[in-house]
Write a protein that holds these residues in place. Structure first.
Motif, PDB file in Angstrom:
ATOM      1  N   ALA A   2       0.849  -1.193   0.000  1.00 38.01           N
ATOM      2  CA  ALA A   2       0.000   0.000   0.000  1.00 38.01           C
ATOM      3  C   ALA A   2       0.887   1.246   0.000  1.00 38.01           C
ATOM      4  O   ALA A   2       1.455   1.613   1.020  1.00 38.01           O
ATOM      5  CB  ALA A   2      -0.918   0.003   1.216  1.00 38.01           C
ATOM      6  N   ILE A   3       1.023   1.850  -1.189  1.00 37.21           N
ATOM      7  CA  ILE A   3       1.861   3.043  -1.296  1.00 37.21           C
ATOM      8  C   ILE A   3       1.013   4.234  -1.714  1.00 37.21           C
ATOM      9  O   ILE A   3      -0.099   4.097  -2.216  1.00 37.21           O
ATOM     10  CB  ILE A   3       3.023   2.866  -2.293  1.00 37.21           C
ATOM     11  N   ALA A  24      -1.268  10.938   6.253  1.00 37.48           N
ATOM     12  CA  ALA A  24      -1.666   9.882   5.312  1.00 37.48           C
ATOM     13  C   ALA A  24      -1.193   8.514   5.804  1.00 37.48           C
ATOM     14  O   ALA A  24      -1.946   7.535   5.732  1.00 37.48           O
ATOM     15  CB  ALA A  24      -1.115  10.179   3.918  1.00 37.48           C
ATOM     16  N   LEU A  25       0.030   8.440   6.321  1.00 36.74           N
ATOM     17  CA  LEU A  25       0.515   7.170   6.876  1.00 36.74           C
ATOM     18  C   LEU A  25      -0.364   6.704   8.028  1.00 36.74           C
ATOM     19  O   LEU A  25      -0.758   5.540   8.097  1.00 36.74           O
ATOM     20  CB  LEU A  25       1.948   7.321   7.396  1.00 36.74           C
ATOM     21  N   ASP A  26      -0.671   7.616   8.920  1.00 36.71           N
ATOM     22  CA  ASP A  26      -1.419   7.275  10.131  1.00 36.71           C
ATOM     23  C   ASP A  26      -2.882   6.946   9.864  1.00 36.71           C
ATOM     24  O   ASP A  26      -3.461   6.091  10.540  1.00 36.71           O
ATOM     25  CB  ASP A  26      -1.357   8.425  11.143  1.00 36.71           C
ATOM     26  N   ASN A  27      -3.493   7.631   8.909  1.00 38.48           N
ATOM     27  CA  ASN A  27      -4.935   7.508   8.711  1.00 38.48           C
ATOM     28  C   ASN A  27      -5.360   6.625   7.549  1.00 38.48           C
ATOM     29  O   ASN A  27      -6.512   6.202   7.487  1.00 38.48           O
ATOM     30  CB  ASN A  27      -5.550   8.893   8.557  1.00 38.48           C
ATOM     31  N   TYR A  28      -4.463   6.347   6.633  1.00 39.02           N
ATOM     32  CA  TYR A  28      -4.806   5.516   5.476  1.00 39.02           C
ATOM     33  C   TYR A  28      -4.014   4.217   5.458  1.00 39.02           C
ATOM     34  O   TYR A  28      -4.148   3.426   4.536  1.00 39.02           O
ATOM     35  CB  TYR A  28      -4.593   6.298   4.176  1.00 39.02           C
ATOM     36  N   LYS A  67       9.493   5.285   6.463  1.00 37.45           N
ATOM     37  CA  LYS A  67       8.335   5.069   5.584  1.00 37.45           C
ATOM     38  C   LYS A  67       8.209   6.161   4.519  1.00 37.45           C
ATOM     39  O   LYS A  67       7.296   6.135   3.711  1.00 37.45           O
ATOM     40  CB  LYS A  67       7.059   4.970   6.409  1.00 37.45           C
ATOM     41  N   PHE A  68       9.119   7.112   4.534  1.00 43.17           N
ATOM     42  CA  PHE A  68       9.187   8.133   3.487  1.00 43.17           C
ATOM     43  C   PHE A  68      10.308   7.751   2.525  1.00 43.17           C
ATOM     44  O   PHE A  68      11.403   7.386   2.948  1.00 43.17           O
ATOM     45  CB  PHE A  68       9.486   9.516   4.065  1.00 43.17           C
TER      46      PHE A  68
END
Length: 181
Positions: A2-3, A24-28, A67-68
Motif C-alpha cells: 500500500a503506497i 496519510a501514513l497514520d490515517n490511510y 516510511k518516506f
C-alpha cells in the motif's frame, strides 16, 4: 504494498508537507509515502537551476522517517514533469493493479482539469486532497476524498522569503547555499 505518492515542486519542502505525509501514513495505513520532486513543473515558473537543490532538500527533510521515500523519476525524465507520465511509471515500477493513491492540496486539485491529459490521469488515480485554503468546485468523474487534517497555513512562498516554518536542516541548507536570497 500500500503506497501513496506525493508529487510536488517542494520549493522548498516544509513542515506542512511532512505533516500531510505523516497524516496519510497514520490515517490511510500506507506502508510508504513516495515524495516525487518535480524536475520542471509545467504549471509554474521556476528556476531550473534550483532543481537539484529542491531534490536534496526533500531527501534531507524525509531522511528520519523510514516510511518516506524520495523518487528521482521526474529527474530521470529531464523535461517537464507531467503527473500522468509519473503515475504510469510508478504503477509499472510497483506493479499496481488498481488506482494509485496521490496526495495533493486543494490549491493544485482545483486546477486538475487543466493538467496534461487529465482525462487519462483521472482513470488511474485516487486523490487524497488536503485543505490549502482554496474552495473546490465540483469535480465530476474524479476519484477523490478530502483529508480530515486541519488546515496548516504555511506556504513555500513565505518560506522562500523568511526561511521560517521549515525543517532545521533545510533552513541551514538554504542559508549555506544562498538559495532564495
Amino acid at each position: 504494498m500500500a503506497i501513496c505518492i506525493f508529487p510536488g515542486t517542494f520549493n522548498p519542502i516544509h513542515e506542512a508537507h511532512l505533516k500531510m505525509a505523516q497524516f496519510a501514513l497514520d490515517n490511510y495505513k500506507f506502508e510508504k509515502i513516495i515524495f516525487i520532486p518535480a524536475y520542471l513543473p509545467p504549471h509554474k515558473e521556476i528556476n531550473k537551476n534550483l532543481a537539484s537543490h529542491r531534490f536534496k532538500m526533500v531527501e534531507m527533510a524525509t531522511a528520519n522517517n523510514p516510511k518516506f521515500e524520495v523518487s528521482d523519476i521526474e529527474f530521470k525524465n529531464g523535461g517537464k514533469s507531467y503527473s500522468l507520465i509519473t503515475v504510469q511509471k510508478i504503477r509499472e515500477q510497483y506493479k499496481i493493479e488498481g488506482k494509485l493513491n496521490f496526495l495533493i492540496g486543494t490549491d493544485a486539485f482545483e486546477k486538475i482539469e487543466t493538467w496534461y491529459k487529465a482525462d487519462e490521469l483521472k482513470k488511474l488515480v485516487h486523490f487524497i486532497v488536503f485543505d490549502r485554503g482554496v474552495k473546490l468546485s465540483p469535480k465530476e468523474g474524479w476519484d477523490f476524498e478530502l483529508a480530515s487534517m486541519d488546515f496548516v497555513d504555511i506556504s513555500s512562498t513565505e518560506i522562500r522569503q523568511s526561511h521560517n516554518e521549515t525543517i532545521q536542516e533545510v533552513k541551514e541548507y538554504i542559508e549555506n547555499n544562498g538559495l532564495y536570497a
